[in-house]
Design a protein around this motif. Structure first.
Motif, PDB file in Angstrom:
ATOM      1  N   GLU A 126     -46.439  45.583  19.922  1.00 17.99           N
ATOM      2  CA  GLU A 126     -45.514  44.470  19.687  1.00 17.99           C
ATOM      3  C   GLU A 126     -44.070  44.964  19.662  1.00 17.99           C
ATOM      4  O   GLU A 126     -43.798  46.124  19.351  1.00 17.99           O
ATOM      5  CB  GLU A 126     -45.849  43.765  18.371  1.00 17.99           C
ATOM      6  N   SER A 127     -43.159  44.071  19.983  1.00 17.35           N
ATOM      7  CA  SER A 127     -41.734  44.385  19.928  1.00 17.35           C
ATOM      8  C   SER A 127     -41.206  44.121  18.528  1.00 17.35           C
ATOM      9  O   SER A 127     -41.606  43.153  17.870  1.00 17.35           O
ATOM     10  CB  SER A 127     -40.960  43.527  20.929  1.00 17.35           C
ATOM     11  N   GLY A 128     -40.271  44.984  18.094  1.00 11.45           N
ATOM     12  CA  GLY A 128     -39.699  44.778  16.767  1.00 11.45           C
ATOM     13  C   GLY A 128     -38.442  45.601  16.572  1.00 11.45           C
ATOM     14  O   GLY A 128     -38.042  46.397  17.433  1.00 11.45           O
ATOM     15  N   ILE A 129     -37.799  45.390  15.425  1.00  7.58           N
ATOM     16  CA  ILE A 129     -36.551  46.073  15.086  1.00  7.58           C
ATOM     17  C   ILE A 129     -36.717  46.735  13.718  1.00  7.58           C
ATOM     18  O   ILE A 129     -37.255  46.113  12.791  1.00  7.58           O
ATOM     19  CB  ILE A 129     -35.364  45.091  15.042  1.00  7.58           C
ATOM     20  N   GLY A 179     -28.021  43.569  17.326  1.00  9.65           N
ATOM     21  CA  GLY A 179     -28.750  42.374  16.930  1.00  9.65           C
ATOM     22  C   GLY A 179     -28.098  41.048  17.182  1.00  9.65           C
ATOM     23  O   GLY A 179     -28.757  40.111  17.602  1.00  9.65           O
ATOM     24  N   MET A 180     -26.790  40.887  16.916  1.00  7.35           N
ATOM     25  CA  MET A 180     -26.203  39.560  17.052  1.00  7.35           C
ATOM     26  C   MET A 180     -26.334  39.091  18.501  1.00  7.35           C
ATOM     27  O   MET A 180     -25.941  39.780  19.429  1.00  7.35           O
ATOM     28  CB  MET A 180     -24.733  39.546  16.642  1.00  7.35           C
ATOM     29  N   GLY A 181     -26.901  37.913  18.667  1.00  9.00           N
ATOM     30  CA  GLY A 181     -27.043  37.371  20.008  1.00  9.00           C
ATOM     31  C   GLY A 181     -28.293  37.814  20.735  1.00  9.00           C
ATOM     32  O   GLY A 181     -28.467  37.478  21.901  1.00  9.00           O
ATOM     33  N   ILE A 182     -29.181  38.570  20.066  1.00  6.30           N
ATOM     34  CA  ILE A 182     -30.416  38.982  20.715  1.00  6.30           C
ATOM     35  C   ILE A 182     -31.347  37.767  20.775  1.00  6.30           C
ATOM     36  O   ILE A 182     -31.834  37.289  19.761  1.00  6.30           O
ATOM     37  CB  ILE A 182     -31.081  40.138  19.953  1.00  6.30           C
ATOM     38  N   ASP A 183     -31.585  37.269  21.992  1.00  8.83           N
ATOM     39  CA  ASP A 183     -32.379  36.062  22.156  1.00  8.83           C
ATOM     40  C   ASP A 183     -33.839  36.334  22.499  1.00  8.83           C
ATOM     41  O   ASP A 183     -34.566  35.411  22.860  1.00  8.83           O
ATOM     42  CB  ASP A 183     -31.761  35.188  23.266  1.00  8.83           C
ATOM     43  N   LYS A 184     -34.259  37.578  22.430  1.00 14.77           N
ATOM     44  CA  LYS A 184     -35.652  37.907  22.759  1.00 14.77           C
ATOM     45  C   LYS A 184     -36.576  37.116  21.840  1.00 14.77           C
ATOM     46  O   LYS A 184     -36.538  37.283  20.614  1.00 14.77           O
ATOM     47  CB  LYS A 184     -35.876  39.408  22.585  1.00 14.77           C
ATOM     48  N   PRO A 185     -37.418  36.242  22.389  1.00 20.57           N
ATOM     49  CA  PRO A 185     -38.181  35.331  21.523  1.00 20.57           C
ATOM     50  C   PRO A 185     -39.393  35.952  20.857  1.00 20.57           C
ATOM     51  O   PRO A 185     -39.853  35.460  19.832  1.00 20.57           O
ATOM     52  CB  PRO A 185     -38.612  34.227  22.495  1.00 20.57           C
ATOM     53  N   ASP A 186     -39.931  37.062  21.447  1.00 19.23           N
ATOM     54  CA  ASP A 186     -41.202  37.575  20.958  1.00 19.23           C
ATOM     55  C   ASP A 186     -41.056  38.821  20.094  1.00 19.23           C
ATOM     56  O   ASP A 186     -41.922  39.697  20.101  1.00 19.23           O
ATOM     57  CB  ASP A 186     -42.138  37.865  22.138  1.00 19.23           C
ATOM     58  N   PRO A 199     -30.046  45.885   3.023  1.00 22.39           N
ATOM     59  CA  PRO A 199     -28.889  45.314   3.722  1.00 22.39           C
ATOM     60  C   PRO A 199     -27.734  45.118   2.743  1.00 22.39           C
ATOM     61  O   PRO A 199     -27.868  45.371   1.547  1.00 22.39           O
ATOM     62  CB  PRO A 199     -29.411  43.970   4.245  1.00 22.39           C
ATOM     63  N   LYS A 200     -26.597  44.638   3.244  1.00 23.00           N
ATOM     64  CA  LYS A 200     -25.429  44.508   2.382  1.00 23.00           C
ATOM     65  C   LYS A 200     -25.379  43.189   1.633  1.00 23.00           C
ATOM     66  O   LYS A 200     -24.656  43.052   0.646  1.00 23.00           O
ATOM     67  CB  LYS A 200     -24.158  44.680   3.213  1.00 23.00           C
ATOM     68  N   SER A 201     -26.119  42.199   2.105  1.00 21.52           N
ATOM     69  CA  SER A 201     -26.074  40.880   1.471  1.00 21.52           C
ATOM     70  C   SER A 201     -27.271  40.073   1.919  1.00 21.52           C
ATOM     71  O   SER A 201     -27.957  40.432   2.891  1.00 21.52           O
ATOM     72  CB  SER A 201     -24.782  40.139   1.864  1.00 21.52           C
ATOM     73  N   GLN A 234     -29.872  36.879   8.482  1.00 20.48           N
ATOM     74  CA  GLN A 234     -29.565  36.930   9.909  1.00 20.48           C
ATOM     75  C   GLN A 234     -30.396  37.989  10.623  1.00 20.48           C
ATOM     76  O   GLN A 234     -30.906  37.754  11.726  1.00 20.48           O
ATOM     77  CB  GLN A 234     -28.080  37.187  10.128  1.00 20.48           C
ATOM     78  N   GLU A 235     -30.533  39.156  10.015  1.00 10.81           N
ATOM     79  CA  GLU A 235     -31.280  40.242  10.650  1.00 10.81           C
ATOM     80  C   GLU A 235     -32.764  39.909  10.744  1.00 10.81           C
ATOM     81  O   GLU A 235     -33.394  40.111  11.785  1.00 10.81           O
ATOM     82  CB  GLU A 235     -31.033  41.537   9.890  1.00 10.81           C
ATOM     83  N   THR A 236     -33.352  39.393   9.671  1.00 13.50           N
ATOM     84  CA  THR A 236     -34.775  39.031   9.720  1.00 13.50           C
ATOM     85  C   THR A 236     -34.997  37.853  10.651  1.00 13.50           C
ATOM     86  O   THR A 236     -36.081  37.714  11.228  1.00 13.50           O
ATOM     87  CB  THR A 236     -35.321  38.689   8.323  1.00 13.50           C
TER      88      THR A 236
END
Length: 604
Positions: free
Chosen positions: A229-232, A289-296, A306-308, A314-316
């Motif tokens: 699977e794809s992930g960050i 990450g910002m603007g990453i539209d990869k749906p899967d 994270p900082k906040s 936003q990241e999750t």
């Protein structure tokens, strides 16, 4: 809703109806009104301006902060037969000139441009000579000086309203608490705009926070259930990004590192691979990450705090954009908070901003230590009520045990005081447990009355106590003394016996690693299963899609998303006419791919 809007929605985008407030937003823009749209990632924000762009005269100008974001938007639109283009530094001079000619000749439906380029005299002069359908300001939270994605050029975008007051504007973001919303309204002069605030809830995401207990080992166990699977994976430092990516690659995962220390070409290449290849794990700082539209994207993991909560949300939110089950997992330790507080204090921000950043960090720590429904706590931060018991977070799937920690807390606080409020948790725990260490001997702490009075708890349990005492405000960290613990005024009633304290019980070691049992994880993030015959068709369709994407050098999801392929596999249409009735199959894609899809389905 106008029949032309619904007809265009079906013909171009392949959808039979709108989701949530999409229809109301489209109608409002078509009537010439301004709008501020808050909609979670994956909620369909882009459609809110893309559809009106096709129905209003002229070209829609979309202000977008990142090259990658523009490319991710334009490629799928072109697949739909929409005349879309972007202007940014990735284009050669001749290519940029060709796009400008298309724009001037009214040959584009949408033009994406960065705020820096839009504000140049050359581009403003070009705008004076064309018909503008609308202005869309994407990622509008970039206007906030308190945000983590602040872009000063966004603050100059009030110029659009001043020079083209008759052109409707729509500002969109997925991440904005109440103060940020107020700032967007003020900075973009949207006081008269209608606000559309959708639920921030992402019900397909399962949230889990695990006490850190060997972070890399915990991560490997987490990823074992996400093979293929794809992930960050987010880390705080470049060094940790590199080390983690190397570790994962050594365990057979297709891991890539991404951070601001890499050259632009390397970053761009790795981002392209993440978007276009299957099963890539991107290990990154928040530079990615910002603007990453990869749906899967099936998971987002945090190895550091994270900082906040805005940043965390936003990241999750980059997981599960397709609406299918996804996971947000985080390993958290007290050292994270100490490090982030040091970063805040060492920064050049004003005292006011530092106070705000400390408050945001406190809210995030409170979320991590919560014993209640995490979804309820997360949504409450954004001012949205939730009844709790979501069934999709670790605390709901495996309710944490609590215990009367009053006596243990008094021992901990007393030991902090007896050791002079000069040491971090690790040394205080050694004193409590009666350890014979060089540091204990150096400072003569074996002679203290608190030496050895905490042998009933192991080191991990004591770390949990201290972590929660900090989160509860009974202990503070002295940043000028390398994170030394010190008592706060709130500790006095507990020490005087005037109050009791219940804390979360540290789970057994195996559960500490991952935050839940494997059975609970499967229950919380079950994948969609297909009947055997449909699963075989789905596999063939995915292979066809991969080949088609490779031949066009585009991400596979811009051809068809998994959800559309799954619907096709279940329906098993026998001809192009039947295929046309499936959601996600618009006229352009039907004409371009219809026969190939039917042929693929017909294969034995």
């Amino acid at each position: 809703m106008s029949s032309s809007a619904l007809a265009t929605l079906r013909r171009v985008f392949g959808h039979s109806g709108f989701r949530g407030e999409q229809g109301a937003i489209v109608e409002h823009l078509l009537a010439g009104g301004d709008a501020l749209v808050l909609m979670p990632t994956g909620g369909g924000k882009s459609l809110c301006y893309q559809l009106p762009a096709l129905l209003r005269e002229g070209t829609a100008v979309v202000v977008s902060p990142l090259i990658a974001l523009m490319q991710d938007q334009v490629e799928p639109l072109r697949q739909l037969g929409v005349r879309a283009a972007f202007l940014n530094s990735s284009l050669e001079a001749a290519e940029a000139a060709a796009v400008e000619r298309q724009f001037a000749d009214d040959a584009l439906d949408l033009l994406y441009v960065a705020p820096e380029r839009l504000l140049t005299p050359r581009f403003l002069g070009l705008l004076e000579r064309v018909r503008i359908a609308l202005f869309a300001i994407d990622e509008a939270h970039c206007v906030s000086q308190w945000g983590h994605d602040f872009r000063p050029e966004y603050r100059q975008l009030t110029l659009l309203h001043e020079r083209w007051p008759e052109v409707p504007r729509i500002a969109l973001t997925a991440t904005a608490d109440a103060p940020t919303r107020r700032e967007i309204v003020e900075r973009l002069a949207l006081q008269d705009a209608r606000q559309f605030i959708s639920s921030f809830d992402r019900p397909n995401i399962r949230y889990a926070v695990a006490p850190r207990d060997g972070g890399h080992r915990q991560l490997l166990e987490f990823l074992a259930e996400h093979r293929g699977e794809s992930g960050i994976v987010y880390c705080l430092s470049r060094r940790k990004v590199e080390a983690t990516a190397e570790l994962l690659a050594g365990h057979g995962l297709r891991a890539l590192a991404y951070h601001a220390g890499l050259d632009a070409e390397t970053r761009a290449e790795r981002q392209r691979r993440f978007l276009r290849e299957e099963a890539i794990v991107m290990v990154a700082t928040i530079a990615f990450g910002m603007g990453i539209d990869k749906p899967d994207v099936r998971f987002v993991a945090h190895l550091d705090l994270p900082k906040s909560l805005e940043g965390y949300y936003q990241e999750t939110g980059r997981a599960g954009r397709d609406g299918e089950p996804a996971e947000a997992w985080m390993a958290y330790g007290m050292g994270d908070a100490v490090l982030l507080r040091r970063m805040i204090e060492d920064g050049e921000a004003s005292d006011e901003r530092k106070r705000l950043e400390h408050a945001k960090l406190d809210a995030l720590i409170g979320y991590c230590e919560s014993t209640g429904c995490r979804r309820q706590a997360l949504l409450a931060y954004f001012g949205e009520p939730h009844p709790g018991a979501c069934g999709r977070c670790d605390n709901c799937l495996s309710p944490p045990r609590t215990w009367d920690a009053t006596e243990a807390a008094r021992k901990a606080l007393s030991c902090v005081y007896r050791t002079g409020q000069r040491f971090g948790a690790a040394h205080v725990i050694d004193v409590l447990r009666g350890a014979d260490t060089a540091k204990v001997r150096q400072f003569g702490h074996a002679a203290l009355s608190t030496y050895g009075i905490g042998r009933e708890l192991d080191a991990a349990q004591w770390r949990g106590v201290f972590r929660q005492l900090v989160a509860a405000g009974l202990l503070d960290t002295d940043l000028d003394s390398h994170g030394a613990l010190r008592l706060t005024a709130a500790a006095k009633p507990l020490l005087r016996g005037e109050r009791t304290l219940h804390l979360r019980a540290e789970p057994p070691r195996r559960e500490r690693r991952r935050g839940a049992t494997a059975g609970e994880r499967r229950t919380g993030a079950a994948t969609i299963e297909l009947p055997a015959d449909a699963a075989a068709r789905f596999a063939r369709l995915r292979q066809w899609r991969a080949d088609a994407a490779r031949s066009q050098n585009v991400p596979a999801y811009v051809i068809f998303q998994d959800a559309t392929l799954r619907a096709i596999a279940l329906a098993a249409p026998r001809d192009v006419r039947a295929l046309a009735g499936i959601g996600g199959v618009g006229a352009a894609k039907l004409e371009r791919y219809g026969r190939e899809v039917i042929a693929t389905l017909a294969q034995a």
